[in-house]
Design a protein around this motif. Structure first.
Motif, PDB file in Angstrom:
ATOM      1  N   UNK A   1       0.794  -1.224   0.000  1.00 35.46           N
ATOM      2  CA  UNK A   1       0.000   0.000   0.000  1.00 35.46           C
ATOM      3  C   UNK A   1       0.832   1.282   0.000  1.00 35.46           C
ATOM      4  N   UNK A   2       2.008   1.261   0.646  1.00 35.64           N
ATOM      5  CA  UNK A   2       2.772   2.497   0.821  1.00 35.64           C
ATOM      6  C   UNK A   2       3.242   3.145  -0.478  1.00 35.64           C
ATOM      7  N   UNK A   3       3.656   2.388  -1.495  1.00 38.42           N
ATOM      8  CA  UNK A   3       4.063   3.063  -2.728  1.00 38.42           C
ATOM      9  C   UNK A   3       2.928   3.914  -3.342  1.00 38.42           C
ATOM     10  N   UNK A   4       1.741   3.374  -3.381  1.00 39.61           N
ATOM     11  CA  UNK A   4       0.613   4.129  -3.913  1.00 39.61           C
ATOM     12  C   UNK A   4       0.222   5.262  -2.980  1.00 39.61           C
ATOM     13  N   UNK A   5       0.203   5.002  -1.682  1.00 40.58           N
ATOM     14  CA  UNK A   5      -0.120   6.051  -0.711  1.00 40.58           C
ATOM     15  C   UNK A   5       0.875   7.199  -0.832  1.00 40.58           C
ATOM     16  N   UNK A   6       2.146   6.873  -1.046  1.00 38.56           N
ATOM     17  CA  UNK A   6       3.160   7.911  -1.205  1.00 38.56           C
ATOM     18  C   UNK A   6       2.888   8.817  -2.386  1.00 38.56           C
ATOM     19  N   UNK A   7       2.390   8.256  -3.474  1.00 37.64           N
ATOM     20  CA  UNK A   7       2.034   9.067  -4.648  1.00 37.64           C
ATOM     21  C   UNK A   7       0.893  10.024  -4.297  1.00 37.64           C
ATOM     22  N   UNK A   8      -0.129   9.515  -3.645  1.00 38.38           N
ATOM     23  CA  UNK A   8      -1.245  10.376  -3.237  1.00 38.38           C
ATOM     24  C   UNK A   8      -0.775  11.477  -2.295  1.00 38.38           C
ATOM     25  N   UNK A   9       0.041  11.123  -1.314  1.00 40.25           N
ATOM     26  CA  UNK A   9       0.513  12.108  -0.341  1.00 40.25           C
ATOM     27  C   UNK A   9       1.360  13.176  -1.029  1.00 40.25           C
ATOM     28  N   UNK A  10       2.198  12.787  -1.975  1.00 42.13           N
ATOM     29  CA  UNK A  10       3.006  13.757  -2.727  1.00 42.13           C
ATOM     30  C   UNK A  10       2.124  14.716  -3.524  1.00 42.13           C
ATOM     31  N   UNK A  11       1.066  14.192  -4.128  1.00 44.76           N
ATOM     32  CA  UNK A  11       0.158  15.051  -4.903  1.00 44.76           C
ATOM     33  C   UNK A  11      -0.629  15.995  -3.991  1.00 44.76           C
ATOM     34  N   UNK A  12      -1.050  15.497  -2.846  1.00 47.30           N
ATOM     35  CA  UNK A  12      -1.756  16.356  -1.880  1.00 47.30           C
ATOM     36  C   UNK A  12      -0.802  17.445  -1.392  1.00 47.30           C
TER      37      UNK A  12
END
Length: 107
Positions: free
Chosen positions: A29-40
């Motif tokens: 989950x963390x790789x995808x979550x990291x993308x979302x967090x970077x975009x936010x």
């Protein structure tokens, strides 16, 4: 409403919430979550990264709750003659999470 999606959402919720499965959660989950967090973070450049992570987790938790607890919404709305459809609930969830993130990350 598909039984497989319900089972998947419950599995994700369990893996995400139980420390015994943190390695699976980190790997899957963390790789995808990291993308979302970077975009936010791009949308809220002055926000603290930990506040962004909290807002993200709250939003994901709300999504998982909706995915696994639509029956509960229906039970609580039983007195209402017009129960909301899933697509309307999803739109309400996005509005709710967006407002929560904006309130938490404004700065």
């Amino acid at each position: 409403g598909d039984p497989q999606w319900l089972a998947y959402a419950r599995l994700v919720a369990m893996v995400s919430a139980d420390i015994r499965w943190h390695r699976i959660s980190e790997r899957c989950f963390d790789p995808t979550a990291g993308i979302f967090i970077a975009e936010i973070a791009k949308l809220f450049p002055h926000a603290d990264r930990s506040a962004i992570a909290v807002s993200f987790i709250f939003s994901v938790s709300a999504m998982l709750s909706l995915s696994t607890s639509q029956w509960r919404i229906e039970a609580l709305a039983a007195a209402a003659s017009n129960q909301p459809a899933m697509d309307r609930l999803a739109d309400q969830l996005v509005s709710f999470c967006e407002a929560g993130m904006r309130a938490a990350l404004k700065g």
